[in-house]
Design an enzyme around this catalytic site. Sequence first.
Site, short mmCIF file in Angstrom:
data_model
loop_
_atom_site.label_atom_id
_atom_site.label_comp_id
_atom_site.label_asym_id
_atom_site.label_seq_id
_atom_site.Cartn_x
_atom_site.Cartn_y
_atom_site.Cartn_z
N LYS A 282 -54.83 11.26 -16.53
CA LYS A 282 -55.10 12.34 -17.48
C LYS A 282 -53.81 12.69 -18.21
O LYS A 282 -52.75 12.75 -17.59
CB LYS A 282 -55.67 13.58 -16.75
N GLU B 116 -59.48 23.72 -20.84
CA GLU B 116 -58.89 24.77 -20.00
C GLU B 116 -58.76 26.09 -20.74
O GLU B 116 -58.17 26.16 -21.82
CB GLU B 116 -57.51 24.31 -19.48
N GLU C 28 -52.28 15.45 -21.46
CA GLU C 28 -52.56 16.66 -22.23
C GLU C 28 -52.31 16.44 -23.71
O GLU C 28 -51.31 15.83 -24.08
CB GLU C 28 -51.68 17.82 -21.74
N ASP D 74 -50.84 17.78 -11.87
CA ASP D 74 -49.41 18.10 -11.88
C ASP D 74 -49.21 19.57 -11.48
O ASP D 74 -48.07 20.03 -11.36
CB ASP D 74 -48.77 17.78 -13.23
N SER D 75 -50.32 20.28 -11.21
CA SER D 75 -50.24 21.59 -10.57
C SER D 75 -49.59 21.45 -9.19
O SER D 75 -49.20 22.45 -8.58
CB SER D 75 -51.63 22.23 -10.44
N ASP E 267 -52.78 13.07 -12.98
CA ASP E 267 -52.07 13.56 -14.16
C ASP E 267 -50.80 12.77 -14.38
O ASP E 267 -50.03 12.54 -13.43
CB ASP E 267 -51.64 15.03 -13.95
N1 LIG Z 1 -52.48 27.25 -8.67
C1 LIG Z 1 -52.68 26.78 -9.90
N2 LIG Z 1 -53.90 26.90 -10.44
C2 LIG Z 1 -54.14 26.42 -11.69
O1 LIG Z 1 -55.30 26.55 -12.15
C3 LIG Z 1 -53.10 25.77 -12.40
C4 LIG Z 1 -51.85 25.66 -11.79
N3 LIG Z 1 -51.65 26.17 -10.55
N4 LIG Z 1 -50.80 25.06 -12.41
C5 LIG Z 1 -51.02 24.36 -13.65
C6 LIG Z 1 -52.05 25.01 -14.44
C7 LIG Z 1 -51.70 26.36 -15.01
N5 LIG Z 1 -52.99 26.99 -15.08
C8 LIG Z 1 -53.24 28.32 -15.34
C9 LIG Z 1 -52.22 29.26 -15.27
C10 LIG Z 1 -52.47 30.60 -15.48
C11 LIG Z 1 -53.76 31.00 -15.77
C12 LIG Z 1 -54.06 32.44 -15.95
O2 LIG Z 1 -55.16 32.81 -16.30
N6 LIG Z 1 -53.03 33.29 -15.69
C13 LIG Z 1 -53.04 34.76 -15.72
C14 LIG Z 1 -53.37 35.30 -17.04
C15 LIG Z 1 -52.16 35.26 -17.94
C16 LIG Z 1 -52.39 35.83 -19.33
O3 LIG Z 1 -53.47 36.24 -19.68
O4 LIG Z 1 -51.39 35.84 -20.06
C17 LIG Z 1 -53.82 35.36 -14.57
O5 LIG Z 1 -54.75 36.15 -14.77
O6 LIG Z 1 -53.44 35.07 -13.42
C18 LIG Z 1 -54.78 30.07 -15.85
C19 LIG Z 1 -54.52 28.75 -15.62
C20 LIG Z 1 -54.00 26.10 -14.59
N7 LIG Z 1 -53.26 25.27 -13.68
C1 LIG Z 2 -55.91 22.60 -13.76
C2 LIG Z 2 -56.15 21.11 -13.78
C3 LIG Z 2 -57.12 20.72 -14.84
C4 LIG Z 2 -54.85 20.37 -13.91
O1 LIG Z 2 -54.53 19.76 -14.90
C5 LIG Z 2 -53.96 20.38 -12.75
O2 LIG Z 2 -54.36 20.80 -11.65
O3 LIG Z 2 -52.80 19.95 -12.93
MG LIG Z 3 -52.47 19.25 -14.91
#
Ligand SMILES: Nc1nc(=O)c2c([nH]1)NC[C@@H]1CN(c3ccc(C(=O)N[C@@H](CCC(=O)O)C(=O)O)cc3)CN21
Ligand SMILES: CC(C)C(=O)C(=O)O
Ligand SMILES: [Mg+2]
Length: 271
Positions: A120, A189, A122, A51-52, A90
């Site tokens: 999948k 995650e 959540e 769903d990303s 998803d």
């Molecule tokens: N492009 C994309 N990649 C992804 O991995 C992803 C999506 N979209 N959309 C749905 C979820 C959201 N996800 C995420 C979103 C943000 C972070 C993240 O680490 N964000 C910040 C840190 C924010 C914080 O620490 O408060 C970064 O470092 O970019 C990780 C996974 C994983 N999924």
């Molecule tokens: C980040 C993965 C696990 C996901 O759920 C997504 O791409 O929506």
């Molecule tokens: Mg997802």
Amino acid sequence: MSIHKEVKRVTTHILQKMKVDGEKISMLTAYDYSMARIFDDAGVDVILVGDSASNVMAGHETTLPITLDQMIYHASSVVRAIKRSFVVADLPFGSYQGNSKEALSSAIRMMKETGAHGIKIEGGEEIVESVKRIISAGVPVMGHLGLTPQSIYKFGTYAVRATEEAEAQKLINDALLLQEAGCFAIVLEKIPALLTKKVAEAIHIPTIGIGAGKYADGQVLVMHDMLGINKDFKPRFLRRYLNLYDQILEASKQYIKDVKDRDFPNDNEQY
Ligand SMILES: Nc1nc(=O)c2c([nH]1)NC[C@@H]1CN(c3ccc(C(=O)N[C@@H](CCC(=O)O)C(=O)O)cc3)CN21
Ligand SMILES: CC(C)C(=O)C(=O)O
Ligand SMILES: [Mg+2]
């Protein structure tokens, strides 16, 4: 009968055996036919229609707005490209949280209208009843714990999850409940690597990590992130294998220039 060599399709049993054998599971997201075809050809074990798509395909801020119909469009496009990979889709926000009957009908729509091999959802304890009901209909279910983007407004940040003991204990308990309910694998995650290790050792089904460290039984990344199409997303867990944003930018600029300069099309490129 086909004259082509039959490829052995990935099944939940094969994924289970990979955990037992210590062979790591590779998973990537895809949302369309053309990319799914390349990933399947490359030999990726699991393709996740995430769903990303809400973020990377539609440009929304979160995963919340994408609909079941839109996810079905993406998943059906992906499935048409697949020869070997196991395809998981998803279920989007709002399509399963109401009750287990709603969850089952969303899962059945996804399976019937796309040809995906599993779904999948959540969450932990709160979705166990739905997981059981979906699995009892014969649909393989993948769990998803830790950073669960569909409940982003409950937490308020995308920071690492389960760094406190109580939350870590709850996550381990949720993983055990999802296993007991019959999930064939669980996505973990953005949690500490050592918690992933504990979970992977506590359950016999595969764990697939994103930002969850080296001890997960498999890894998943969003395709736009690992290909470098997403210019501004660079969390520490991400490894980029290409810088496609820059390459596509340069190619587009070259095309524009060639058109303006009357260089394209040339004599060989016309009838
Ligand atoms: N492009 C994309 N990649 C992804 O991995 C992803 C999506 N979209 N959309 C749905 C979820 C959201 N996800 C995420 C979103 C943000 C972070 C993240 O680490 N964000 C910040 C840190 C924010 C914080 O620490 O408060 C970064 O470092 O970019 C990780 C996974 C994983 N999924
Ligand atoms: C980040 C993965 C696990 C996901 O759920 C997504 O791409 O929506
Ligand atoms: Mg997802």
